[in-house]
Design a protein around this motif. Structure first.
Motif, mmCIF file in Angstrom:
data_model
loop_
_atom_site.group_PDB
_atom_site.id
_atom_site.type_symbol
_atom_site.label_atom_id
_atom_site.label_comp_id
_atom_site.label_asym_id
_atom_site.label_seq_id
_atom_site.Cartn_x
_atom_site.Cartn_y
_atom_site.Cartn_z
ATOM 1 N N ILE A 158 -16.234 3.533 -31.240
ATOM 2 C CA ILE A 158 -14.978 3.806 -30.543
ATOM 3 C C ILE A 158 -14.027 2.626 -30.553
ATOM 4 C CG2 ILE A 158 -15.955 3.147 -28.286
ATOM 5 C CD1 ILE A 158 -14.234 5.503 -27.104
ATOM 6 N N SER A 159 -12.743 2.906 -30.763
ATOM 7 C CA SER A 159 -11.658 1.942 -30.554
ATOM 8 C C SER A 159 -11.055 2.270 -29.198
ATOM 9 C CB SER A 159 -10.609 2.055 -31.661
ATOM 10 O OG SER A 159 -9.517 1.185 -31.414
ATOM 11 N N ALA A 160 -11.269 1.382 -28.232
ATOM 12 C CA ALA A 160 -11.056 1.725 -26.823
ATOM 13 C C ALA A 160 -9.606 1.591 -26.367
ATOM 14 C CB ALA A 160 -11.940 0.840 -25.950
ATOM 15 N N ASN A 161 -9.196 2.542 -25.527
ATOM 16 C CA ASN A 161 -7.895 2.452 -24.863
ATOM 17 C C ASN A 161 -7.961 1.612 -23.593
ATOM 18 O OD1 ASN A 161 -6.243 3.969 -26.598
ATOM 19 N ND2 ASN A 161 -7.013 5.884 -25.755
ATOM 20 N N ASP A 162 -9.165 1.368 -23.082
ATOM 21 C CA ASP A 162 -9.332 0.577 -21.860
ATOM 22 C C ASP A 162 -10.701 -0.092 -21.910
ATOM 23 O OD1 ASP A 162 -10.165 0.107 -18.940
ATOM 24 O OD2 ASP A 162 -8.050 0.667 -18.716
ATOM 25 N N VAL B 275 -24.064 3.231 -29.353
ATOM 26 C CA VAL B 275 -22.643 3.062 -29.029
ATOM 27 C C VAL B 275 -22.179 1.686 -29.481
ATOM 28 C CG1 VAL B 275 -20.907 2.907 -27.205
ATOM 29 C CG2 VAL B 275 -22.719 4.633 -27.053
ATOM 30 N N ILE B 276 -21.153 1.676 -30.326
ATOM 31 C CA ILE B 276 -20.484 0.424 -30.672
ATOM 32 C C ILE B 276 -18.989 0.610 -30.461
ATOM 33 C CG2 ILE B 276 -22.246 -0.054 -32.420
ATOM 34 C CD1 ILE B 276 -19.995 0.362 -34.552
ATOM 35 N N SER B 277 -18.296 -0.497 -30.232
ATOM 36 C CA SER B 277 -16.839 -0.459 -30.243
ATOM 37 C C SER B 277 -16.350 -1.227 -31.462
ATOM 38 C CB SER B 277 -16.247 -1.031 -28.949
ATOM 39 O OG SER B 277 -16.702 -2.350 -28.691
ATOM 40 N N TRP B 278 -15.146 -0.884 -31.904
ATOM 41 C CA TRP B 278 -14.549 -1.539 -33.068
ATOM 42 C C TRP B 278 -13.048 -1.566 -32.849
ATOM 43 C CZ3 TRP B 278 -11.287 1.498 -36.259
ATOM 44 C CH2 TRP B 278 -11.314 2.866 -35.967
ATOM 45 N N ASP B 279 -12.380 -2.522 -33.447
ATOM 46 C CA ASP B 279 -10.927 -2.658 -33.332
ATOM 47 C C ASP B 279 -10.515 -3.078 -31.932
ATOM 48 O OD1 ASP B 279 -8.108 -2.331 -34.097
ATOM 49 O OD2 ASP B 279 -8.180 -0.460 -32.950
ATOM 50 N N SER B 280 -10.704 -2.238 -30.924
ATOM 51 C CA SER B 280 -10.361 -2.541 -29.533
ATOM 52 C C SER B 280 -11.602 -2.335 -28.687
ATOM 53 C CB SER B 280 -9.217 -1.624 -29.069
ATOM 54 O OG SER B 280 -8.787 -1.971 -27.770
ATOM 55 N N GLY B 281 -12.037 -3.393 -28.023
ATOM 56 C CA GLY B 281 -13.391 -3.434 -27.495
ATOM 57 C C GLY B 281 -13.619 -2.797 -26.142
ATOM 58 N N VAL B 282 -14.897 -2.525 -25.894
ATOM 59 C CA VAL B 282 -15.400 -2.059 -24.612
ATOM 60 C C VAL B 282 -16.175 -3.212 -23.975
ATOM 61 C CG1 VAL B 282 -16.989 -0.409 -23.514
ATOM 62 C CG2 VAL B 282 -15.561 0.316 -25.446
ATOM 63 N N ALA B 283 -16.163 -3.281 -22.645
ATOM 64 C CA ALA B 283 -16.947 -4.293 -21.940
ATOM 65 C C ALA B 283 -18.408 -4.231 -22.386
ATOM 66 C CB ALA B 283 -16.831 -4.078 -20.433
ATOM 67 N N GLU B 284 -19.070 -5.379 -22.357
ATOM 68 C CA GLU B 284 -20.413 -5.503 -22.942
ATOM 69 C C GLU B 284 -21.407 -4.465 -22.435
ATOM 70 O OE1 GLU B 284 -22.149 -9.488 -23.373
ATOM 71 O OE2 GLU B 284 -20.182 -10.275 -22.802
ATOM 72 N N SER C 240 -16.940 -0.287 -42.297
ATOM 73 C CA SER C 240 -17.873 -1.243 -41.679
ATOM 74 C C SER C 240 -18.441 -0.703 -40.376
ATOM 75 C CB SER C 240 -17.157 -2.575 -41.437
ATOM 76 O OG SER C 240 -16.716 -3.146 -42.654
ATOM 77 N N ALA C 241 -17.572 -0.099 -39.544
ATOM 78 C CA ALA C 241 -18.032 0.445 -38.261
ATOM 79 C C ALA C 241 -19.078 1.536 -38.480
ATOM 80 C CB ALA C 241 -16.856 0.998 -37.472
ATOM 81 N N THR C 242 -18.875 2.362 -39.492
ATOM 82 C CA THR C 242 -19.822 3.442 -39.789
ATOM 83 C C THR C 242 -21.143 2.885 -40.288
ATOM 84 O OG1 THR C 242 -17.973 4.904 -40.306
ATOM 85 C CG2 THR C 242 -20.147 5.567 -41.104
ATOM 86 N N MET C 243 -21.073 1.887 -41.162
ATOM 87 C CA MET C 243 -22.299 1.264 -41.664
ATOM 88 C C MET C 243 -23.097 0.618 -40.540
ATOM 89 S SD MET C 243 -23.088 1.496 -44.852
ATOM 90 C CE MET C 243 -22.469 1.966 -46.473
#
Length: 314
Positions: free
Chosen positions: A74-78, A96-105, A257-260
């Motif tokens: 996910i590229s996060a809005n918040d 669950v991973i975030s990419w581009d725009s992150g999620v809190a750890e 990369s995110a998919t891999m």
């Protein structure tokens, strides 16, 4: 409820974007499909809300949990608002991973930055300063006030302002990654600051809207619009002189990369932990820091010398 890829023929990886209909994310989806084709047993679910809100992404996440996907990238809005839903996903056995725009750890296993935050922060101000040898006023047109990545890049930009004497950042405004609002915000900047020399937009929606506003105001060549954008969308601005240069990583590479990464984590071949090295196919490996974050690649500068080469690609 486990969702191990071993239990089904195809691993289902959801690529969740900030909002549908944005060229950057559509290019990332192409990269995700490229990774899926290379892996051979992956189905990519490209999805996202219709607008850039946390509420919209939470609805999407809940739907994906109900579907029992194997992984969410996910590229996060918040940064924080998505954490409860994503924790629920992980509790259900979903990677669950975030990419581009992150999620809190606590809401993801790892985060893939498109580049180093420090390098991006320096790049966006350098793009403006390189064309202002005598200094001048610049303003920032960002996405939403809660957008994780833009806020970090602006913070990193502010850290290196001492390296660019004579450059004054007079305002930061937000277009919410909406073309019409970004256009109006750019108009407002030009009206409020008649001596403005550059608008820095670290968002692919905002930079196009700002360049159009500058061109429509007859100020192409007088005000330089720069930041992060797509070659296909910025070619006209380079040609008109509304933008002298801009930068971006390749979103196709980012989606790939995110998919891999999601695949390798969901398969259980690697674990996301500080110091871990995770394969990204043709993009090499990403090494995770103490926050389980890693960088894909350096940003690349586009200008009149190379725009024609890339504008038909993304």
């Amino acid at each position: 409820m486990g969702t191990s890829a071993m239990a089904q023929d195809n691993m289902r990886i959801a690529l969740v974007v900030k909002a549908l209909g944005i060229g950057f994310f559509e290019a990332a989806a192409k990269g995700a499909e490229e990774a899926a084709a290379e892996l051979g047993n992956v189905e990519v679910i490209y999805t996202g809300p219709t607008d850039t809100t946390a509420e919209g992404q939470i609805e999407v996440i809940n739907s994906l949990i109900a579907q029992g996907v194997d992984a969410i990238a996910i590229s996060a809005n918040d940064t924080d608002a998505l954490v409860p839903s994503l924790k629920k996903a992980m509790q259900r056995g979903i990677t669950v991973i975030s990419w581009d725009s992150g999620v809190a750890e606590e809401g993801r296993q790892m985060h893939l930055n498109p580049s180093s935050n420090a390098l991006i922060g320096n790049m966006i101000i350098k793009l403006a300063a390189d064309n202002l040898p005598d200094g001048g006023q610049v303003a920032v047109l960002s996405a939403s006030a809660t957008a994780t990545n833009q806020n970090i890049w602006i913070e990193e930009m502010n850290k290196v302002m001492g390296d660019y004497p004579g450059i004054e950042v007079v305002a930061t405004v937000y277009g919410d990654d909406l073309a019409d609002k970004s256009y109006r915000e750019a108009q407002g900047l030009m009206q409020s600051y008649p001596d403005l020399k550059a608008i820095i937009a670290p968002t692919s929606v905002g930079i196009v809207a700002a360049a159009q506003a500058v061109a429509d105001a007859g100020k192409a060549g007088e005000i330089n619009v720069t930041g992060l954008g797509l070659p296909s969308e910025m070619a006209g601005a380079i040609e008109s002189g509304a933008s002298k240069s801009f930068a971006i990583w390749n979103p196709i590479d980012l989606g790939y990369s995110a998919t891999m990464i999601a695949y390798n984590l969901a398969k259980g071949d690697v674990t996301a932990e500080p110091g871990a090295t995770i394969p990204m196919g043709r993009m090499g490996d990403v090494t995770l820091d103490d926050t389980t974050s890693g960088a894909m690649a350096d940003p690349f500068v586009y200008d009149s010398s190379n725009i024609d080469e890339f504008k038909s690609i993304f």
